[in-house]
Design a protein around this motif. Structure first.
Motif, PDB file in Angstrom:
ATOM      1  N   LEU A 141       0.828  -1.208   0.000  1.00 47.59           N
ATOM      2  CA  LEU A 141       0.000   0.000   0.000  1.00 47.59           C
ATOM      3  C   LEU A 141       0.860   1.255   0.000  1.00 47.59           C
ATOM      4  O   LEU A 141       1.848   1.343   0.731  1.00 47.59           O
ATOM      5  CB  LEU A 141      -0.914   0.029   1.229  1.00 47.59           C
ATOM      6  N   LYS A 142       0.462   2.225  -0.796  1.00 48.20           N
ATOM      7  CA  LYS A 142       1.215   3.482  -0.854  1.00 48.20           C
ATOM      8  C   LYS A 142       0.757   4.489   0.203  1.00 48.20           C
ATOM      9  O   LYS A 142       1.460   5.444   0.502  1.00 48.20           O
ATOM     10  CB  LYS A 142       1.103   4.097  -2.255  1.00 48.20           C
ATOM     11  N   VAL A 143      -0.425   4.287   0.765  1.00 45.89           N
ATOM     12  CA  VAL A 143      -0.920   5.201   1.799  1.00 45.89           C
ATOM     13  C   VAL A 143      -0.333   4.805   3.151  1.00 45.89           C
ATOM     14  O   VAL A 143       0.073   3.653   3.353  1.00 45.89           O
ATOM     15  CB  VAL A 143      -2.466   5.177   1.862  1.00 45.89           C
ATOM     16  N   PRO A 144      -0.269   5.733   4.118  1.00 46.52           N
ATOM     17  CA  PRO A 144       0.222   5.388   5.453  1.00 46.52           C
ATOM     18  C   PRO A 144      -0.667   4.344   6.125  1.00 46.52           C
ATOM     19  O   PRO A 144      -1.896   4.395   5.997  1.00 46.52           O
ATOM     20  CB  PRO A 144       0.161   6.724   6.206  1.00 46.52           C
ATOM     21  N   VAL A 145      -0.037   3.406   6.825  1.00 41.49           N
ATOM     22  CA  VAL A 145      -0.765   2.362   7.550  1.00 41.49           C
ATOM     23  C   VAL A 145      -0.260   2.324   8.992  1.00 41.49           C
ATOM     24  O   VAL A 145       0.944   2.174   9.227  1.00 41.49           O
ATOM     25  CB  VAL A 145      -0.580   0.972   6.906  1.00 41.49           C
ATOM     26  N   ILE A 146      -1.180   2.456   9.942  1.00 40.55           N
ATOM     27  CA  ILE A 146      -0.836   2.409  11.368  1.00 40.55           C
ATOM     28  C   ILE A 146      -1.696   1.347  12.033  1.00 40.55           C
ATOM     29  O   ILE A 146      -2.925   1.381  11.931  1.00 40.55           O
ATOM     30  CB  ILE A 146      -1.074   3.766  12.047  1.00 40.55           C
ATOM     31  N   SER A 147      -1.064   0.393  12.703  1.00 44.26           N
ATOM     32  CA  SER A 147      -1.788  -0.680  13.391  1.00 44.26           C
ATOM     33  C   SER A 147      -1.645  -0.525  14.899  1.00 44.26           C
ATOM     34  O   SER A 147      -0.564  -0.169  15.385  1.00 44.26           O
ATOM     35  CB  SER A 147      -1.252  -2.047  12.974  1.00 44.26           C
ATOM     36  N   THR A 148      -2.720  -0.823  15.618  1.00 40.78           N
ATOM     37  CA  THR A 148      -2.700  -0.762  17.080  1.00 40.78           C
ATOM     38  C   THR A 148      -3.224  -2.067  17.646  1.00 40.78           C
ATOM     39  O   THR A 148      -4.326  -2.507  17.291  1.00 40.78           O
ATOM     40  CB  THR A 148      -3.565   0.394  17.599  1.00 40.78           C
ATOM     41  N   VAL A 149      -2.433  -2.701  18.516  1.00 37.28           N
ATOM     42  CA  VAL A 149      -2.874  -3.912  19.208  1.00 37.28           C
ATOM     43  C   VAL A 149      -3.558  -3.473  20.495  1.00 37.28           C
ATOM     44  O   VAL A 149      -2.914  -2.912  21.383  1.00 37.28           O
ATOM     45  CB  VAL A 149      -1.693  -4.852  19.524  1.00 37.28           C
ATOM     46  N   MET A 249       6.721  11.816   4.752  1.00 42.08           N
ATOM     47  CA  MET A 249       7.660  10.972   4.013  1.00 42.08           C
ATOM     48  C   MET A 249       7.236  10.837   2.553  1.00 42.08           C
ATOM     49  O   MET A 249       6.046  10.803   2.232  1.00 42.08           O
ATOM     50  CB  MET A 249       7.733   9.579   4.653  1.00 42.08           C
ATOM     51  N   ASP A 250       8.212  10.757   1.674  1.00 43.75           N
ATOM     52  CA  ASP A 250       7.946  10.444   0.273  1.00 43.75           C
ATOM     53  C   ASP A 250       7.325   9.049   0.188  1.00 43.75           C
ATOM     54  O   ASP A 250       7.667   8.154   0.978  1.00 43.75           O
ATOM     55  CB  ASP A 250       9.262  10.476  -0.509  1.00 43.75           C
ATOM     56  N   VAL A 251       6.405   8.849  -0.757  1.00 43.83           N
ATOM     57  CA  VAL A 251       5.685   7.575  -0.868  1.00 43.83           C
ATOM     58  C   VAL A 251       6.654   6.403  -1.027  1.00 43.83           C
ATOM     59  O   VAL A 251       6.542   5.385  -0.321  1.00 43.83           O
ATOM     60  CB  VAL A 251       4.699   7.604  -2.055  1.00 43.83           C
ATOM     61  N   ASN A 252       7.596   6.520  -1.929  1.00 44.42           N
ATOM     62  CA  ASN A 252       8.550   5.430  -2.165  1.00 44.42           C
ATOM     63  C   ASN A 252       9.442   5.195  -0.952  1.00 44.42           C
ATOM     64  O   ASN A 252       9.770   4.061  -0.616  1.00 44.42           O
ATOM     65  CB  ASN A 252       9.415   5.730  -3.399  1.00 44.42           C
ATOM     66  N   GLU A 253       9.804   6.286  -0.290  1.00 39.84           N
ATOM     67  CA  GLU A 253      10.615   6.181   0.933  1.00 39.84           C
ATOM     68  C   GLU A 253       9.838   5.438   2.014  1.00 39.84           C
ATOM     69  O   GLU A 253      10.377   4.584   2.722  1.00 39.84           O
ATOM     70  CB  GLU A 253      10.989   7.585   1.414  1.00 39.84           C
ATOM     71  N   ARG A 254       8.551   5.772   2.137  1.00 38.84           N
ATOM     72  CA  ARG A 254       7.716   5.135   3.158  1.00 38.84           C
ATOM     73  C   ARG A 254       7.532   3.632   2.872  1.00 38.84           C
ATOM     74  O   ARG A 254       7.620   2.811   3.777  1.00 38.84           O
ATOM     75  CB  ARG A 254       6.356   5.822   3.224  1.00 38.84           C
ATOM     76  N   CYS A 255       7.307   3.287   1.618  1.00 40.86           N
ATOM     77  CA  CYS A 255       7.141   1.880   1.249  1.00 40.86           C
ATOM     78  C   CYS A 255       8.422   1.090   1.483  1.00 40.86           C
ATOM     79  O   CYS A 255       8.391  -0.050   1.971  1.00 40.86           O
ATOM     80  CB  CYS A 255       6.699   1.760  -0.204  1.00 40.86           C
ATOM     81  N   GLU A 256       9.564   1.700   1.145  1.00 35.41           N
ATOM     82  CA  GLU A 256      10.844   1.031   1.367  1.00 35.41           C
ATOM     83  C   GLU A 256      11.107   0.844   2.863  1.00 35.41           C
ATOM     84  O   GLU A 256      11.603  -0.215   3.295  1.00 35.41           O
ATOM     85  CB  GLU A 256      11.973   1.845   0.732  1.00 35.41           C
TER      86      GLU A 256
END
Length: 274
Positions: A141-149, A249-256
């Motif tokens: 996914l290119k969008v930000p993803v945040i998970s919370t347990v 963050m840049d999209v590609n930077e975030r994915c990497e």
């Protein structure tokens, strides 16, 4: 003596994570987000109530929210299948994440499950494939993803919505490849050693943060069921700060960075990718 004390602490955390009055996904969703519009169905087989998700606003910004809900009363627990998702649940989350990607919406996921539902019907309808596809989708996914347990994070059932740029844990939540009872049954042929297994699994938030599996731990005090409003506000602050950081963050930077985050798991040096 220290080992015994550590076992008791880990086992106490397991018990608090399973506390019947502990806030669940819909409690957090309604407290943290505005205009939460739940969407239904996987468009292939049916709807899975254990996986709940939809469009919402976070601090005024449109977002996608997905989480596992367990239910409290016997009737609710049956309706939500104790938070154990069928393949339809993971395929529903995939549909919602596709929408998030299409409309550039940040994604928030909330984990609270003993694991994916292990029934024969679930296996026949492709449980393993559904979870694997979810892992691949979240990884790209290119969008930000945040998970919370927020409670229990059990095995592949949790990972199906747990691949993220940042993972947050409440201090009395747990995150593990298997339940303590399941681990004890395999290693010692009895679930009676679940307390010992809970320590061996290193499933507590503080240990997982040291290993680099999670980035943030929210202090619950004696438990989120006793300090719900304070925990919600702490979580809101961390989600807000984390989202702002990821959006810069840049999209590609975030994915990497997400890829490297995954690759370092299991390496001898948690700071380096294997």
């Amino acid at each position: 003596m220290k080992n015994k004390s550590s076992q008791k602490k880990a086992w106490k955390t397991v018990q608090i994570a399973r506390h019947p009055e502990r806030p669940q996904f819909l409690d957090y969703a309604n407290a943290l987000f505005e205009d939460f519009d739940i969407l239904h169905g996987d468009r292939l087989y049916g709807d899975d109530d254990a996986m709940v998700g939809g469009l919402a606003r976070f601090e005024g910004q449109p977002v996608m929210v997905v989480g596992q809900h367990r239910g409290r009363s016997t009737r609710e627990r049956l309706k939500y299948n104790f938070g154990m998702c069928n393949p339809e649940g993971y395929r529903k989350s995939q549909r919602l994440l596709d929408l998030a990607e299409r409309f550039n919406l940040p994604v928030f996921t909330f984990i609270d499950t003993m694991g994916a539902y292990p029934g024969v019907g679930a296996e026949e309808r492709g449980q393993a494939e559904a979870i694997a596809t979810s892992l691949a989708q979240l990884s790209g996914l290119k969008v930000p993803v945040i998970s919370t347990v927020i409670g229990e994070g059990g095995s592949g059932g949790a990972l199906g919505i747990g691949v993220a740029d940042r993972v947050i844990m409440l201090s009395h939540s747990i995150y593990s490849v298997i339940s303590p009872e399941g681990c004890a049954s395999i290693l010692w042929k009895t679930a009676d050693k679940a307390e010992q297994a809970s320590e061996a699994l290193a499933l507590t938030a503080d240990k997982l943060k040291k290993m680099g599996i999670v980035e943030y731990v929210i202090d619950e005090g004696e438990g989120a069921h006793l300090n719900t409003e304070r925990v919600v506000e702490q979580l809101r602050d961390v989600l807000n700060t984390t989202l702002a950081e990821l959006k810069l963050m840049d999209v590609n930077e975030r994915c990497e960075a997400r890829y490297q985050r995954l690759m370092k798991f299991g390496s001898d040096n948690p700071g380096l990718a294997s």
